[in-house]
Design a protein around this motif. Structure first.
Motif, PDB file in Angstrom:
ATOM      1  N   ALA A  40      24.409 -34.209  -8.426  1.00 37.57           N
ATOM      2  CA  ALA A  40      23.501 -33.630  -8.939  1.00 37.57           C
ATOM      3  C   ALA A  40      23.235 -33.680 -10.355  1.00 37.57           C
ATOM      4  N   ILE A  41      24.571 -34.103 -11.114  1.00 41.76           N
ATOM      5  CA  ILE A  41      24.280 -34.488 -12.500  1.00 41.76           C
ATOM      6  C   ILE A  41      23.458 -35.516 -13.022  1.00 41.76           C
ATOM      7  N   ILE A  43      21.204 -36.771 -11.126  1.00 43.65           N
ATOM      8  CA  ILE A  43      19.967 -36.404 -10.506  1.00 43.65           C
ATOM      9  C   ILE A  43      19.040 -35.689 -11.510  1.00 43.65           C
ATOM     10  N   VAL A  44      19.717 -34.611 -11.697  1.00 40.65           N
ATOM     11  CA  VAL A  44      18.946 -33.581 -12.738  1.00 40.65           C
ATOM     12  C   VAL A  44      18.861 -34.182 -14.039  1.00 40.65           C
ATOM     13  N   GLY A  45      19.812 -34.971 -14.601  1.00 41.24           N
ATOM     14  CA  GLY A  45      19.585 -35.592 -15.845  1.00 41.24           C
ATOM     15  C   GLY A  45      18.397 -36.800 -15.969  1.00 41.24           C
ATOM     16  N   SER A  47      15.885 -37.192 -13.823  1.00 42.29           N
ATOM     17  CA  SER A  47      14.494 -36.451 -13.536  1.00 42.29           C
ATOM     18  C   SER A  47      14.292 -35.771 -14.801  1.00 42.29           C
ATOM     19  N   TYR A  48      14.948 -35.244 -15.493  1.00 46.16           N
ATOM     20  CA  TYR A  48      14.571 -34.459 -16.805  1.00 46.16           C
ATOM     21  C   TYR A  48      14.182 -35.598 -17.809  1.00 46.16           C
ATOM     22  N   LYS A  56       6.020 -39.774 -14.452  1.00 46.63           N
ATOM     23  CA  LYS A  56       6.444 -39.157 -13.279  1.00 46.63           C
ATOM     24  C   LYS A  56       6.323 -40.344 -12.263  1.00 46.63           C
ATOM     25  N   SER A  63      13.071 -42.611  -7.617  1.00 46.81           N
ATOM     26  CA  SER A  63      13.842 -41.527  -6.674  1.00 46.81           C
ATOM     27  C   SER A  63      14.635 -41.913  -5.582  1.00 46.81           C
ATOM     28  N   ILE A  67      18.274 -40.647  -6.632  1.00 47.00           N
ATOM     29  CA  ILE A  67      18.405 -39.358  -5.993  1.00 47.00           C
ATOM     30  C   ILE A  67      18.959 -39.551  -4.239  1.00 47.00           C
TER      31      ILE A  67
END
Length: 179
Positions: A40-41, A43-45, A47-48, A56, A63, A67
């Motif tokens: 998740a680290i 992925i979130v980083g 994406s942010y 986007k 992704s 992801i």
């Protein structure tokens, strides 16, 4: 239990792939959750980062890479665990799929029968015992463990007696539910 109490508990069950997989998945759940957290680290980083730079479209195009691959790697571990359990059970001869345990309060260990084979395991050789909602795990060492499903007990009244035997023989090495 008194000194001349000869309580004997019989556990008889057949090893099947489904129960073995569920037990191993339950024992590995913290490692799998840790793998999801590590995945998740990035992925979130990432994406942010792409949302922050207002890209986007690139986020959606990339992704599957950042992801999908980390999530697939965690899912792959679950599939690997399932394959190992399936291969283990398939490799057992039919006679060794039937397992019988015999626990007695007055002996220095317990007896295990797999097909035509028999062994005696001393209580002092047990590293620890943990009770789970559907089974007991008997750790012989850090690598080897046996499981005793609660459905294998002949009577449900035998489970509290089994807990008392484990508490008496193993003391603090037995992590059990209260009777």
């Amino acid at each position: 239990m008194s000194a001349n109490d000869t309580t004997s508990i019989q556990v008889d069950f057949e090893v099947n792939r489904r129960d073995l997989f569920r037990m191993n998945l339950d024992l590995a759940k913290w490692r799998i959750l840790l793998g999801l957290a590590v995945a998740a680290i990035p992925i979130v980083g990432l994406s942010y980062f792409f949302v922050l730079i207002d890209e986007k479209k690139i986020l959606l195009q990339l992704s599957p890479l950042f992801i999908g691959l980390p999530l697939a790697s965690v899912g792959g571990q679950i599939l690997r665990l399932h394959a190992i359990c399936r291969k283990f059970v398939r490799g057992l001869p039919e006679s060794q799929r039937r397992v019988q345990y015999r626990f007695q309060s007055e002996t220095d260990g317990y007896d295990v029968t797999y097909g035509n084979s028999f062994s005696h395991v001393a209580w002092q050789d047990i590293l620890k015992v943990e009770e789970k909602p559907a089974y007991f795990v008997l750790y012989l060492n850090r690598i080897e463990a046996g499981f005793v499903p609660k459905q294998g007990f002949h009577q449900s009244a035998d489970i509290p007696v089994f807990r008392r035997i484990l508490s008496a023989k193993l003391g603090l090495k037995a992590k059990l539910f209260p009777n």
